[in-house]
Scaffold this motif. Structure first.
Motif, short mmCIF file in Angstrom:
data_model
loop_
_atom_site.label_atom_id
_atom_site.label_comp_id
_atom_site.label_asym_id
_atom_site.label_seq_id
_atom_site.Cartn_x
_atom_site.Cartn_y
_atom_site.Cartn_z
N GLY A 140 33.89 36.94 120.54
CA GLY A 140 34.59 35.97 121.38
C GLY A 140 33.87 34.64 121.54
N GLU A 169 31.16 25.41 117.62
CA GLU A 169 31.55 24.15 117.00
C GLU A 169 30.28 23.37 116.68
OE1 GLU A 169 35.16 22.26 119.18
OE2 GLU A 169 33.95 23.32 120.69
N HIS A 207 33.40 37.09 111.78
CA HIS A 207 34.15 36.02 112.44
C HIS A 207 35.62 36.20 112.09
CE1 HIS A 207 33.53 34.54 108.33
NE2 HIS A 207 34.62 33.81 108.49
N ASN A 208 36.47 35.56 112.86
CA ASN A 208 37.90 35.62 112.61
C ASN A 208 38.27 34.51 111.62
OD1 ASN A 208 38.32 37.71 114.54
ND2 ASN A 208 38.20 36.19 116.18
N THR A 240 30.91 28.01 123.09
CA THR A 240 31.75 28.35 124.23
C THR A 240 31.76 29.87 124.39
OG1 THR A 240 33.15 26.42 123.86
CG2 THR A 240 34.03 28.16 125.27
N THR A 257 40.23 31.35 112.48
CA THR A 257 39.66 30.38 113.42
C THR A 257 38.77 29.35 112.73
OG1 THR A 257 37.66 31.71 113.87
CG2 THR A 257 39.63 32.16 115.21
N GLU A 315 30.47 26.49 128.34
CA GLU A 315 29.88 25.81 127.20
C GLU A 315 28.38 25.61 127.38
OE1 GLU A 315 33.78 23.06 126.03
OE2 GLU A 315 31.88 22.11 126.60
N ALA A 336 33.90 24.66 112.76
CA ALA A 336 34.04 25.57 113.91
C ALA A 336 34.57 26.91 113.44
CB ALA A 336 34.99 24.97 114.95
N LEU A 337 34.22 27.94 114.20
CA LEU A 337 34.79 29.27 114.02
C LEU A 337 34.55 30.07 115.29
CD1 LEU A 337 32.12 31.18 113.61
CD2 LEU A 337 32.40 30.62 111.21
N THR A 338 35.23 31.19 115.39
CA THR A 338 35.06 32.10 116.52
C THR A 338 34.55 33.45 116.01
OG1 THR A 338 36.86 31.04 117.75
CG2 THR A 338 36.18 33.23 118.48
N HIS A 377 32.81 31.09 120.66
CA HIS A 377 33.35 30.04 119.80
C HIS A 377 32.25 29.03 119.51
CE1 HIS A 377 36.33 27.52 117.91
NE2 HIS A 377 36.10 26.51 118.73
#
Length: 792
Positions: A140, A144, A121-122, A157, A125, A270, A134-136, A142
């Protein structure tokens, strides 16, 4: 540096969040759930209500005891149940979800096993706030999540095109029939082909206890049309069948299996996943989700707001006047309080073991950790919740025959030392926690003191024949009445002594004539004090101190344990690794654990000056393990030698050096909020001696702290005069209580219930405030103060 950078960025972000203008929500902005998610703190960083059962977060492959860690390891899934701050094996993490794309929209092109599907993960984010996480992912997607009490809501998402090759792909969400520890024994799953609803259950092992437990889930998806569904086993999947039963597998070949659902590419990008959880049935898991989250597409922001409001309400009794201290100090403080209310978890209505109208709480993990700071903190912050927890302990005694010492996932956890629920009960008694059947409580405590269970490794006490006959727990005890790990003879002797003292407090308070028997047993710790025992460091250096606790055989002759063994300078000692005569702590550290009679201990060690010298050496030589709970009271033991100023100075050596707002900002496992509570107490300027109506006074780390008692609605205030945020003035010169001179170095719980004002005038040098004999905290050997067990 990266960890520190993220902590600073996170702190700056918190200060600019659009919170509601109420004071409580202003304080909530300082809560950073990422503190202690690296370096062994094992803190749960995800979304939860206070004492909530549902705790969704991203699970990682690295330090995943609490699910998520900021250690940079890959994300393996998103699961809905966790414990916070525990040691040992990873806890819970049952039935994780994992969103992904399948190349060419072919299901078998997706990655199903844990190691195959894991993705980075980044770090920038990651967002973690009370009630929200939350994280991305690198692909890509995302993620939550937020939580109700028994259900979790995820919002995934998906990017319009795959990050892999730029193709427009349909998303897949899998569910894995596993837990973080991979302890699953068997599991079942069923997928509705029309709605995509996934229901199932599994049998798992507790992470620090005996037996097994069953948990259940119910997952629903919304936001996109279900295209297909099925099951997967190891690295292959199929649309048929829609049901599966799986066992553990053979030897090291752990069967990986679960279910999956694919969706048409959602217009909004989503897809929501609503997951209800239960310990009763899958149908109850569905009912929990449906009642708490009736409209998954619309309820995310409502749940998030309600979680924020619930946490703000729990923090609202405390108000701080910062006096110019840094935002990082405020973040440390409020985050510590927040973590004190993640556990134990309110599982009322989710206990399949017995029928009862009483509350049921779980994840007492463990009371050996919690009784020292966390549960006393609830006595001032949330006494009604503490009452329900104590009632739950007593109901467990009624139905299972013993007060638990450690309990998780409906299972009996391993007993680490004494029967420390006794201390929790005594502490609630002297602080007049209401709604408790004290006759039943006394009966339960007497059961701990008089009756030995067959298996005392997870309930009650072992070695009671020797305890009653010899007045200590012998080294290599002959115990045929019950069975457990035959170690910890020193630490069990000290803990049993204090457990019996706690029993005498409740017994005397409710008029039981036999309380004197337990008051006498409270002195048993002295039988393991060897007055001529010396101590050397590993390099042969003489520490210069004589007189330590030592193990003793059945025949009364001395055994030997190196006083520095099991200290921070030597090997760690636990139930499973290097079992010794002290548990997770050294003879040096346990020597200071006589909470009820420090006056006698100080006399045995040569008087106040010698005691202070020994305590200083302990804290400055590397022997003290600030990352484990037995050290807590030693920071404040200077009070009993008439040197409260040294307690204040010692607290400042550990805060913020060992307790700070970084992701590595805890010195050890948070242990269900124990570390956070130690920090919060210290920064407020009081520290409890649990089981007694005693709070030891030092100057708060702020200009002032106010605590409004949630039941009496009276506000207690601790205010510093001459406060400076650089902490040059940390010594109390004089004090007033409600405007009158106050010379005692301690105060009782009436300070909170009656709403008193304690004003401390500070200076740069230690004074003689609190040094007179009549100003010292009470000890059992003191004929007057030592018998003060009154309720307030």
């Amino acid at each position: 540096m990266a960890t520190l950078y993220r902590a600073i960025v996170c702190s700056l972000v918190f200060q600019h969040l659009p919170w509601t203008a109420s004071a409580a929500k202003e304080d909530l902005r300082y809560v950073n759930p990422l503190i202690g998610t690296d370096n062994g703190g094992n803190v749960f960083a995800g979304a939860s209500l206070p004492y909530g059962l549902a705790k969704p977060v991203a699970d990682v492959a690295g330090q995943n005891t609490g699910g998520f860690s900021t250690d940079g390891s890959k994300v393996t899934g998103f699961s809905h149940m966790h414990d916070s701050g525990t040691g040992g094996n990873p806890s819970l993490g049952n039935f994780p979800l994992f969103p992904q794309y399948c190349a060419d929209n072919i299901v078998d092109n997706c990655k199903f096993p844990i190691t195959a599907r894991a993705v980075y993960h980044n770090n920038h984010t990651v967002v973690s706030r009370p009630g929200y996480f939350a994280l991305t992912l690198e692909n890509g997607i995302h993620a939550e999540m937020t939580a109700a009490h028994r259900s979790a809501l995820y919002r995934f998402t998906f990017p319009a095109k795959s990050a892999v090759n730029g193709d427009a792909l349909d998303p897949l969400i899998l569910l894995d029939l596993t837990d973080l520890w991979e302890s699953r024994q068997n599991a079942s799953i069923a997928i509705d082909p029309h709605t995509g609803r996934i229901k199932g259950n599994g049998t798992f092992l507790p992470s620090f206890g005996a037996g097994y437990y069953m948990s259940y889930f119910c997952a629903d998806f919304a936001g996109a049309r279900v295209r297909d569904s099925g099951i997967w086993v190891n690295d292959r999947a199929g649309s048929e069948p829609k049901e599966l039963f799986v066992t553990r597998g053979f030897n090291n070949f752990y069967l990986q299996a679960g279910g999956w659902v694919t969706f048409d590419s959602p217009d909004s990008g989503e897809v929501t996943a609503r997951v209800g959880i239960s310990y009763i049935s899958s149908d109850q898991a569905c009912a929990n989700a449906e009642s708490e989250i009736p409209s998954p597409l619309d309820d995310f922001e409502r749940l998030r707001t309600e979680a924020e409001e619930a946490w703000a309400d729990k923090l609202s009794p405390i108000k701080i006047t910062p006096g110019g201290v840094s935002s990082s100090m405020l973040t440390s403080f409020w985050s510590g309080i927040y973590r004190a209310m993640l556990s134990p978890q309110d599982m009322t209505g989710e206990n399949p073991l017995w029928q009862s109208n009483e509350p049921y709480y779980d994840s007492f993990y463990c009371m050996w950790d919690q009784f020292r700071a966390q549960m006393p903190f609830l006595a001032i912050l949330d006494p009604s919740a503490l009452s329900r927890m104590v009632r739950s302990l007593l109901d467990t005694y009624k139905h299972e025959g013993w007060l638990p010492d450690c309990r998780m996932s409906l299972c009996k956890g391993w007993t680490q030392g004494g029967s420390n629920a006794d201390v929790v009960l005594a502490d609630a008694f002297v602080k007049n926690i209401t709604g408790i059947d004290w006759d039943l409580a006394y009966k339960a405590m007497v059961n701990d003191a008089e009756n030995e269970p067959l298996e005392w490794e997870y309930e009650g006490r072992g070695g009671l024949q020797s305890w009653k006959r010899l007045n200590y727990i012998p080294y290599l005890d002959f115990d045929y009445l019950g069975f457990g790990t035959n170690s910890r003879s020193i630490s069990r002797t000290l803990e049993y002594s204090y457990n019996d003292y706690s029993l005498s407090v409740v017994g005397r308070g409710i008029g039981k004539k036999d309380y004197t028997k337990y008051l006498s047993r409270a002195n048993n710790w002295q039988n393991l004090f060897k007055k001529d025992q010396t101590s050397y460091l590993e390099n042969g250096t003489d520490t210069g101190f004589v007189g330590f606790l030592q193990p003793k055989y059945l025949n009364g002759t001395w055994g030997y344990q190196d006083p520095i063994a099991c200290s921070a300078l030597a090997s760690f000692c636990s139930l499973t690794s290097n079992p010794s005569e002290t548990f997770e702590s050294s003879v040096w550290e346990y020597l200071f654990y006589v909470p009820h009679d420090m006056a006698t201990l100080i006399k045995l060690l040569g008087g106040p000056e010698s005691f202070v010298s020994r305590l200083d050496y302990f804290h400055t030589s590397g022997l003290a393990d600030i990352g484990n709970e037995p050290v807590f009271l030693t920071v404040y033991d200077y009070h009993y030698a008439g040197r409260p100023g040294l307690s204040a100075a010692r607290a400042h050596t550990y805060i913020p050096a060992s307790f700070n707002a970084s992701e590595t900002g805890l010195p050890g496992n948070d242990d269900s909020g124990a570390m956070g509570s130690f920090l919060a107490w210290s920064m407020m300027g009081l520290f409890p001696n649990p089981g007694q109506n005693v709070y030891l006074i030092i100057p708060p780390f702020f200009e002032a702290a106010e605590i409004t008692h949630p039941e009496t609605n009276n506000t207690a205030t601790i205010r510093n005069v001459n406060f400076d945020s650089s902490y040059r003035n940390i010594y109390i010169q004089n004090a007033t209580l409600n405007g009158r001179p106050y010379t005692k170095s301690w105060i009782g719980h009436e300070f909170f219930t009656q709403g008193m004002t304690l004003e401390l005038t500070l200076g740069e040098t230690e004074s003689d405030w609190g040094s007179r004999k009549e100003d010292l905290p009470p000890s059992l050997s003191d004929a007057v103060a030592g018998m003060d067990v009154h309720r307030v």
